[in-house]
Design a protein around this motif. Sequence first.
Motif, PDB file in Angstrom:
ATOM      1  N   GLN A 128      95.430 -21.642  25.787  1.00 19.89           N
ATOM      2  CA  GLN A 128      94.267 -21.611  26.673  1.00 19.89           C
ATOM      3  C   GLN A 128      94.761 -21.474  28.118  1.00 19.89           C
ATOM      4  O   GLN A 128      95.672 -22.194  28.525  1.00 19.89           O
ATOM      5  CB  GLN A 128      93.459 -22.894  26.505  1.00 19.89           C
ATOM      6  N   ILE A 166      83.303 -18.725  25.361  1.00 17.50           N
ATOM      7  CA  ILE A 166      84.704 -18.321  25.419  1.00 17.50           C
ATOM      8  C   ILE A 166      85.424 -18.944  26.611  1.00 17.50           C
ATOM      9  O   ILE A 166      86.641 -19.038  26.631  1.00 17.50           O
ATOM     10  CB  ILE A 166      84.828 -16.782  25.448  1.00 17.50           C
ATOM     11  N   ASN A 177      89.646 -19.529  26.655  1.00 17.38           N
ATOM     12  CA  ASN A 177      90.295 -19.555  25.348  1.00 17.38           C
ATOM     13  C   ASN A 177      90.880 -18.169  25.051  1.00 17.38           C
ATOM     14  O   ASN A 177      90.137 -17.222  24.797  1.00 17.38           O
ATOM     15  CB  ASN A 177      89.285 -19.934  24.254  1.00 17.38           C
ATOM     16  N   LEU A 212      91.095 -23.099  17.768  1.00 12.11           N
ATOM     17  CA  LEU A 212      89.686 -23.476  17.903  1.00 12.11           C
ATOM     18  C   LEU A 212      89.321 -24.680  17.047  1.00 12.11           C
ATOM     19  O   LEU A 212      88.273 -25.298  17.268  1.00 12.11           O
ATOM     20  CB  LEU A 212      88.797 -22.284  17.543  1.00 12.11           C
ATOM     21  N   SER A 272      87.473 -17.471  21.003  1.00 11.63           N
ATOM     22  CA  SER A 272      88.629 -17.129  21.833  1.00 11.63           C
ATOM     23  C   SER A 272      88.792 -15.617  21.850  1.00 11.63           C
ATOM     24  O   SER A 272      88.221 -14.904  21.002  1.00 11.63           O
ATOM     25  CB  SER A 272      89.907 -17.774  21.271  1.00 11.63           C
TER      26      SER A 272
END
Length: 233
Positions: free
Chosen positions: A98, A157, A176, A181, A199
């Motif tokens: 991330q 997202i 992301n 997740l 993501s």
Amino acid sequence: MNKEINLIDLGNKDYKETWDYQENLFQEIVSIKLQKREFPTLTTPNYFLFVEHPHVYTLGKSGDISNLLLNEIQLAQKGATFYKINRGGDITYHGPGQIVGYPILDLENFFTDIHKYLRLLEETILLTIAEYGLVGTRSEGETGVWLDVGTPFARKICAMGVRASRWVTMHGFALNVNANLGYFDNIIPCGIRGKAVTSMEAELGKKINEEEVKQKITKHFSSLFEATFITQS
């Protein structure tokens, strides 16, 4: 007005250490602003931090702790930590894969409008993911960047939460990119029930070059804020 921004990439860094570092930069800017009353020619610096955190959940000052679905033992089993912090918003997750961005700006160098600031943060991400063919949108009343808003498949997202005092900002956004997740299953993200998280990797079906994404973020941020980035080692 100083529109130069010191760009610092912290790599992978503990959340609390990064939070303390943000606070130090924040206090530095506020201190200079107070001195400017006596010495008006002083200029305030601006900073932009990139960082990737080990697994951590953070709860904003108006957040509801019940949105964290793990107890202390379960947190430890997940290898995650938890902090209640001083940004806006509810609960979110940070972790490997991330890209987290913390702009620590004196908005008086740019404009004095928090609403505009948040919208430009969103626009930075919207323009960035568009370069990968992803059509992001805003969701009314819900800060951040989403896909397929208004459909049963709406998913976030990029989360955002900021703090501002004396027109100085801290905290920021979490995009992301290649994030796991599954860690979002342990919270009600941002306190919003019934909406998924996604993501770039999940949407595009492949790993994404995170350094390339950072370059695109800084390109769009500098354009929108009419700023110049200076890379600090």
